[in-house]
Design an enzyme around this catalytic site. Structure first.
Site, PDB file in Angstrom:
ATOM      1  N   GLU A  93     -89.213 -39.329 -66.609  1.00 44.95           N
ATOM      2  CA  GLU A  93     -89.517 -40.588 -65.931  1.00 44.95           C
ATOM      3  C   GLU A  93     -88.294 -41.500 -65.931  1.00 44.95           C
ATOM      4  OE1 GLU A  93     -92.970 -42.430 -67.725  1.00 44.95           O
ATOM      5  OE2 GLU A  93     -93.922 -40.469 -67.851  1.00 44.95           O
ATOM      6  N   CYS A 106     -84.084 -47.756 -66.275  1.00 50.14           N
ATOM      7  CA  CYS A 106     -84.399 -47.228 -67.600  1.00 50.14           C
ATOM      8  C   CYS A 106     -84.491 -45.706 -67.457  1.00 50.14           C
ATOM      9  CB  CYS A 106     -85.733 -47.810 -68.061  1.00 50.14           C
ATOM     10  SG  CYS A 106     -86.318 -47.108 -69.606  1.00 50.14           S
ATOM     11  N   CYS A 113     -90.320 -35.868 -76.706  1.00 49.05           N
ATOM     12  CA  CYS A 113     -89.621 -36.446 -77.854  1.00 49.05           C
ATOM     13  C   CYS A 113     -90.188 -35.845 -79.126  1.00 49.05           C
ATOM     14  CB  CYS A 113     -89.809 -37.964 -77.861  1.00 49.05           C
ATOM     15  SG  CYS A 113     -88.819 -38.789 -79.120  1.00 49.05           S
ATOM     16  N   CYS A 117     -93.184 -41.163 -83.183  1.00 48.43           N
ATOM     17  CA  CYS A 117     -93.661 -42.546 -83.413  1.00 48.43           C
ATOM     18  C   CYS A 117     -95.112 -42.627 -82.930  1.00 48.43           C
ATOM     19  CB  CYS A 117     -92.791 -43.556 -82.666  1.00 48.43           C
ATOM     20  SG  CYS A 117     -91.059 -43.488 -83.156  1.00 48.43           S
ATOM     21  N   CYS A 120     -96.187 -44.330 -79.478  1.00 50.34           N
ATOM     22  CA  CYS A 120     -95.413 -44.025 -78.280  1.00 50.34           C
ATOM     23  C   CYS A 120     -95.994 -42.854 -77.477  1.00 50.34           C
ATOM     24  CB  CYS A 120     -93.977 -43.707 -78.686  1.00 50.34           C
ATOM     25  SG  CYS A 120     -92.911 -43.331 -77.292  1.00 50.34           S
ATOM     26  N   CYS A 334     -92.857 -46.090 -70.957  1.00 49.07           N
ATOM     27  CA  CYS A 334     -92.368 -44.709 -70.913  1.00 49.07           C
ATOM     28  C   CYS A 334     -93.384 -43.655 -71.344  1.00 49.07           C
ATOM     29  CB  CYS A 334     -91.110 -44.581 -71.735  1.00 49.07           C
ATOM     30  SG  CYS A 334     -91.330 -45.065 -73.432  1.00 49.07           S
TER      31      CYS A 334
HETATM   32  N1  SAH Z   1     -86.246 -43.010 -78.816  1.00 48.98           N
HETATM   33  C1  SAH Z   1     -85.648 -44.278 -78.537  1.00 48.98           C
HETATM   34  C2  SAH Z   1     -85.791 -44.763 -77.117  1.00 48.98           C
HETATM   35  C3  SAH Z   1     -87.069 -44.538 -76.388  1.00 48.98           C
HETATM   36  S1  SAH Z   1     -88.427 -45.625 -76.588  1.00 48.98           S
HETATM   37  C4  SAH Z   1     -86.163 -45.307 -79.497  1.00 48.98           C
HETATM   38  O1  SAH Z   1     -87.023 -44.996 -80.292  1.00 48.98           O
HETATM   39  O2  SAH Z   1     -85.653 -46.413 -79.490  1.00 48.98           O
HETATM   40  C5  SAH Z   1     -87.934 -47.202 -76.001  1.00 48.98           C
HETATM   41  C6  SAH Z   1     -88.566 -48.344 -76.783  1.00 48.98           C
HETATM   42  O3  SAH Z   1     -89.975 -48.475 -76.503  1.00 48.98           O
HETATM   43  C7  SAH Z   1     -88.464 -48.161 -78.284  1.00 48.98           C
HETATM   44  O4  SAH Z   1     -88.159 -49.381 -78.887  1.00 48.98           O
HETATM   45  C8  SAH Z   1     -89.871 -47.728 -78.631  1.00 48.98           C
HETATM   46  O5  SAH Z   1     -90.153 -47.904 -79.988  1.00 48.98           O
HETATM   47  C9  SAH Z   1     -90.679 -48.599 -77.716  1.00 48.98           C
HETATM   48  N2  SAH Z   1     -92.064 -48.177 -77.512  1.00 48.98           N
HETATM   49  C10 SAH Z   1     -92.581 -46.943 -77.482  1.00 48.98           C
HETATM   50  N3  SAH Z   1     -93.914 -46.969 -77.291  1.00 48.98           N
HETATM   51  C11 SAH Z   1     -94.252 -48.266 -77.184  1.00 48.98           C
HETATM   52  C12 SAH Z   1     -95.489 -48.945 -76.980  1.00 48.98           C
HETATM   53  N4  SAH Z   1     -96.633 -48.275 -76.848  1.00 48.98           N
HETATM   54  N5  SAH Z   1     -95.456 -50.289 -76.923  1.00 48.98           N
HETATM   55  C13 SAH Z   1     -94.305 -50.972 -77.050  1.00 48.98           C
HETATM   56  N6  SAH Z   1     -93.106 -50.387 -77.254  1.00 48.98           N
HETATM   57  C14 SAH Z   1     -93.078 -49.048 -77.330  1.00 48.98           C
END
Ligand code: SAH
Length: 345
Positions: A93, A106, A113, A117, A120, A334
């Site tokens: 995406e 972006c 991934c 997390c 996410c 994302c």
């Molecule tokens: N792997 C990298 C970049 C991808 S995620 C990282 O972890 O930074 C981009 C950002 O979106 C990161 O800060 C991630 O923690 C955040 N993110 C992911 N899922 C989210 C959600 N459901 N709500 C808010 N932020 C989120």
């Protein structure tokens, strides 16, 4: 024999390849410009090359190009979300956003991934593979072709962990900022990481001048480990010590991402601990009301708690802002589109 991915070659590598083909030096400049400035997707479009060279290139090389599977356009704010497919059928995406200062994209660094997390969406459909340099570039090129206007800013905050695909991401950054390419300045590029400390130290040595974003999301180890497995390996103290060094050495302000989750990390105690952790560091805190995804129970903090959290930080010497939500009507956060698509398949 697999064909060479010519779009992943740096200018110097392309010069080397053309020297092997006994081509004059200026051909590298021509071809690089076709690929990385005019953004063509076939050798036949390179009209200033001799026919026999085009034939050799067609036989030995491929030009990585993405195919659009879906495109969603926000009716609220011009945000466009692209679901793009590469040669092997894998999907990523990319999201185009419009700000006062121009267009920003972006982009993704990996298919899926592995960081896990819990909040996410990118992690839910699992990890497949890293993206090639050309596939990272192509997201910018594809969207710029579609838009017909210059994209001036890049954020590496899409699917994947950019520092887990370190070499390709670094090469991408060098090529996208190359004056022979789109020449997007490093000051207009941000890279976001969940906190792979050794790679942050490596990035510091590259002295690239980009903006480093750190996904912090919790100020206590126990809390952070519960949502971000990487914290078991690189806990907060270790991460923040690397960040302090990075900021001091590069003179670049670090941006901390903090997704506010209701009744989890939005208390005054958390704000106070965050202040304690970040005090004196060249930094900024980006507060993001957590994006509610289907698989999780996480809910956005209430508006008044978000404001209170923001104010607490600002009143205690830490600059913080709440991130504006873009593309709310098209699920622009994302990982959600790719996952929906793979479920339908
Ligand atoms: N792997 C990298 C970049 C991808 S995620 C990282 O972890 O930074 C981009 C950002 O979106 C990161 O800060 C991630 O923690 C955040 N993110 C992911 N899922 C989210 C959600 N459901 N709500 C808010 N932020 C989120």
């Amino acid at each position: 024999m697999t064909k060479m991915d010519i779009k992943s070659l740096t200018y110097t590598q392309l010069e080397g390849y053309l020297a092997e083909l006994k081509q004059p030096k200026f051909r590298a400049k021509q071809i690089y410009s076709w690929l990385h400035q005019k953004l063509v997707t076939s050798f036949s479009q390179m009209t200033n090359l001799p026919k026999n060279l085009i034939a050799v290139l067609e036989e030995n090389c491929t030009i990585t190009a993405a195919k659009q599977i879906r495109k969603l356009e926000s009716k609220i704010d011009c945000t466009r979300k692209y679901l793009l497919q590469f040669e092997d059928g894998e999907l990523v995406e990319s999201v185009l956003m419009k700000y006062n200062h121009g267009y920003s994209i972006c982009i993704s660094s990996e298919v899926g991934c592995k960081m896990g997390c819990t909040f996410c969406a990118s992690t839910k459909a699992g990890f497949v593979r890293r993206l090639a340099v050309s596939e990272i570039l192509e997201q910018v090129y594809f969207v710029q072709r579609d838009l017909g206007e210059r994209i001036g800013h890049i954020v590496m905050m899409g699917i994947g962990e950019p520092l887990d695909n370190y070499d390709n991401v670094i090469q991408f950054l060098r090529m996208i900022s190359d004056e022979n390419g789109l020449n997007i300045g490093m000051r207009n590029i941000s890279l976001s990481t969940c906190g792979i400390v050794p790679r942050i130290k490596d990035l510091q040595k590259e002295q690239m001048g980009l903006t480093l974003s750190i996904s912090l999301h919790a100020p206590f180890d126990e809390m952070r480990s519960q949502t971000m497995p990487i914290n078991h390996t690189y806990p907060i103290a270790e991460l923040l010590s690397a960040c302090r060094e990075y900021a001091a050495d590069t003179g670049r302000r670090i941006s901390f991402e903090y997704a506010l989750i209701r009744d989890f990390n939005d208390s005054e105690e958390c704000a106070a601990q965050l202040v304690k952790l970040l005090k004196g560091m060249l930094c900024h805190v980006n507060l993001i009301p957590v994006n509610e995804i289907r698989e999780t129970e996480y809910r956005k903090s209430e508006q008044q708690n978000i404001r209170r959290f923001e104010q607490y930080l600002n009143n205690h010497g830490i600059t913080a802002t709440v991130r504006r939500t873009l593309g709310a009507d098209i699920n622009a956060a994302c990982g959600q589109l790719r996952r929906e698509q793979s479920e339908e398949a």
